[in-house]
Design a protein around this motif. Structure first.
Motif, PDB file in Angstrom:
ATOM      1  N   ILE A  31      57.249  48.681  45.401  1.00 19.82           N
ATOM      2  CA  ILE A  31      58.408  49.526  45.074  1.00 19.82           C
ATOM      3  C   ILE A  31      58.967  49.157  43.703  1.00 19.82           C
ATOM      4  CG2 ILE A  31      60.747  50.150  45.777  1.00 19.82           C
ATOM      5  CD1 ILE A  31      59.894  49.625  48.673  1.00 19.82           C
ATOM      6  N   ILE A  32      59.097  47.860  43.450  1.00 14.26           N
ATOM      7  CA  ILE A  32      59.620  47.404  42.155  1.00 14.26           C
ATOM      8  C   ILE A  32      58.696  47.843  41.026  1.00 14.26           C
ATOM      9  CG2 ILE A  32      60.083  45.356  40.755  1.00 14.26           C
ATOM     10  CD1 ILE A  32      61.008  43.967  43.332  1.00 14.26           C
ATOM     11  N   LEU A  33      57.390  47.743  41.253  1.00 14.43           N
ATOM     12  CA  LEU A  33      56.418  48.121  40.228  1.00 14.43           C
ATOM     13  C   LEU A  33      56.520  49.604  39.893  1.00 14.43           C
ATOM     14  CD1 LEU A  33      54.069  47.329  38.410  1.00 14.43           C
ATOM     15  CD2 LEU A  33      52.517  47.760  40.331  1.00 14.43           C
ATOM     16  N   ALA A  34      56.660  50.438  40.925  1.00 12.16           N
ATOM     17  CA  ALA A  34      56.776  51.878  40.697  1.00 12.16           C
ATOM     18  C   ALA A  34      58.057  52.206  39.943  1.00 12.16           C
ATOM     19  CB  ALA A  34      56.738  52.618  42.038  1.00 12.16           C
ATOM     20  N   LEU A  74      51.206  41.550  43.750  1.00 16.96           N
ATOM     21  CA  LEU A  74      50.233  42.454  44.361  1.00 16.96           C
ATOM     22  C   LEU A  74      48.806  41.944  44.238  1.00 16.96           C
ATOM     23  CD1 LEU A  74      51.667  45.909  43.220  1.00 16.96           C
ATOM     24  CD2 LEU A  74      51.727  44.936  45.518  1.00 16.96           C
ATOM     25  N   THR A  75      48.546  41.088  43.255  1.00 12.62           N
ATOM     26  CA  THR A  75      47.177  40.602  43.064  1.00 12.62           C
ATOM     27  C   THR A  75      46.860  39.356  43.879  1.00 12.62           C
ATOM     28  OG1 THR A  75      47.906  39.368  41.106  1.00 12.62           O
ATOM     29  CG2 THR A  75      46.988  41.562  40.743  1.00 12.62           C
ATOM     30  N   VAL A  76      47.869  38.786  44.537  1.00 14.64           N
ATOM     31  CA  VAL A  76      47.631  37.591  45.347  1.00 14.64           C
ATOM     32  C   VAL A  76      46.791  37.958  46.573  1.00 14.64           C
ATOM     33  CG1 VAL A  76      48.703  35.807  46.764  1.00 14.64           C
ATOM     34  CG2 VAL A  76      49.734  36.462  44.597  1.00 14.64           C
ATOM     35  N   GLY A  77      45.639  37.343  46.680  1.00 10.64           N
ATOM     36  CA  GLY A  77      44.779  37.562  47.842  1.00 10.64           C
ATOM     37  C   GLY A  77      44.044  38.883  47.867  1.00 10.64           C
ATOM     38  N   GLY A  78      44.138  39.677  46.818  1.00 14.12           N
ATOM     39  CA  GLY A  78      43.459  40.965  46.799  1.00 14.12           C
ATOM     40  C   GLY A  78      42.082  40.893  46.171  1.00 14.12           C
ATOM     41  N   LEU A 130      44.639  46.422  37.851  1.00 11.89           N
ATOM     42  CA  LEU A 130      46.103  46.396  37.800  1.00 11.89           C
ATOM     43  C   LEU A 130      46.597  45.672  36.551  1.00 11.89           C
ATOM     44  CD1 LEU A 130      47.348  45.716  41.447  1.00 11.89           C
ATOM     45  CD2 LEU A 130      47.911  47.664  40.007  1.00 11.89           C
ATOM     46  N   LYS A 131      46.004  44.524  36.258  1.00 14.80           N
ATOM     47  CA  LYS A 131      46.427  43.759  35.094  1.00 14.80           C
ATOM     48  C   LYS A 131      46.088  44.488  33.796  1.00 14.80           C
ATOM     49  CE  LYS A 131      46.088  39.177  37.242  1.00 14.80           C
ATOM     50  NZ  LYS A 131      45.409  37.859  37.218  1.00 14.80           N
TER      51      LYS A 131
END
Length: 384
Positions: A228-231, A54-58, A66-67
């Motif tokens: 979805i996996i993170l949730a 999720l942090t790639v390119g954000g 997030l981290k």
């Protein structure tokens, strides 16, 4: 090989489910604790992989949030469940254990693994000095409730005043964290650039502004599935840590171990084992010890500047006043860990033997927690 890893990945999903079922069916406390603690290993792996995806390119600010939060899901989830179950001493012990394991075990392992075949390791002295100085300030702020209790004036400080001090300190730490993000990502981003140390003396090398942390390369996950996996993984971790916290008393009674030892050592080590391994192996793979040192210090700062204050504020919001008050032994071990770590990296050089010294210090401290009598629960208490 890829097929075997795929099956192992699917099999690892059953471990949290079995642990949750064991807790719901009220199995033996030791079994519940063991299953749910082991379940944190695959859950931590899925959380870290999802966060990385999720942090790639954000936005770097969003990535850091997030981290700092879900990237430290073990400390956050245990803290929330400990507050909900009115057992804040467990919350403190896990935070303390995470800081100790990062500063001593993970950093020592990183230095040893990266330097066992080298005479000397070199890294950016200026950067590590800034980060370690910030960490010392954070420790002083966290220790204020302890100091007020251990060294009172003519009469003891009322509990409501200590609680107020804790909340004000938490707010200040969050403000410092936000300011640090501006410092790190904006005004002084070049200081945190990821250019290898060996290239910094070359005039034709320009420093990059991208911030990189050491980690083991993982198969890429698309952003949609990653969310979805993170949730799902975070929800499972919340359920597993609920049963971990609730089973601690029974485990201590069955095994004879004190709860502080279990919370300081086993929970942080198993829950963060994937992240710890990633830092150690990643630093060696990239032949860049500085990435590992940054990752370790950043982990500690995220826990102390966001997770701990956030848990105090969560308790405040839900009318469960939380005071993170260390006893003398815990405060001393925390202070000595920060001092030892700062001293060893202050000159920008290190070697494998210094890494072994950090590992040895961690083993001695954890053994001290093992043989130490159970700390009274009113060391950290719920305010009136």
């Amino acid at each position: 090989m890829a097929q075997v890893q795929h099956h192992l990945g699917l099999l690892s999903l059953l471990i949290p489910l079995i642990g949750i079922i064991a807790g719901a069916l009220e199995w033996n406390s030791a079994v519940i604790f063991a299953l749910n603690t082991v379940a944190l290993i695959p859950l931590g792996s899925w959380v870290n992989r999802s966060v990385n995806a999720l942090t790639v390119g954000g936005s770097r600010a969003v990535n850091e949030v997030l981290k700092s939060t879900l990237g430290n899901s073990v400390e956050l989830m245990v803290g929330i469940n400990a507050i909900a179950q009115e057992r804040p001493h467990v919350c403190q012990s896990v935070i303390l254990g995470s800081v100790l394991s990062n500063l001593l075990l993970v950093l020592g392992s990183t230095i040893f693994v990266s330097g066992y075949d080298q005479k000397r390791l070199r890294f950016d002295r200026t950067l590590t000095t800034v980060l370690s100085s910030l960490m010392m300030v954070v420790f002083i702020l966290l220790a204020l409730p302890t100091v007020m209790d251990v060294f009172p004036s003519t009469k003891a400080t009322p509990e409501d005043q200590i609680l107020l001090t804790q909340r004000v300190t938490s707010l200040i730490l969050v403000i410092l964290l936000l300011t640090f993000l501006i410092f790190r990502l904006g005004t002084h981003a070049a200081m945190f650039a990821s250019t290898p140390f060996s290239q910094r003396d070359q005039a034709n090398q320009s420093r990059q502004s991208q911030i990189v942390e050491a980690r083991i390369p993982q198969p890429y996950i698309e952003r949609g599935p990653a969310a979805i996996i993170l949730a799902a993984a975070s929800a499972s971790a919340l359920a597993c840590t609920y049963y971990i916290v609730s089973s601690l008393t029974g485990v201590a009674s069955i095994t004879g171990m004190n709860q502080s030892f279990l919370a300081v050592t086993l929970v942080p080590l198993l829950g963060n084992s994937v992240k710890y391994r990633s830092i150690v192996v990643g630093s060696r793979s990239y032949n860049q010890i500085e990435l590992g040192i940054r990752a370790v210090i950043n982990n500690v700062l995220r826990i102390t500047m966001l997770i701990a204050p956030l848990l105090v504020l969560v308790g405040w919001a839900f009318n469960q006043p939380l005071i993170l008050r260390f006893d003398g032994f815990e405060a001393t071990t925390l202070l000595l860990s920060v001092v030892v770590m700062t001293y060893l990296i202050s000159d920008g050089r290190s070697n494998y033997f210094e890494g072994l010294m950090l590992i040895g210090t961690y083993i001695i401290i954890t053994f001290s927690f093992f043989v130490r009598p159970e700390v009274p629960l009113n060391v950290i208490f719920l305010g009136a």
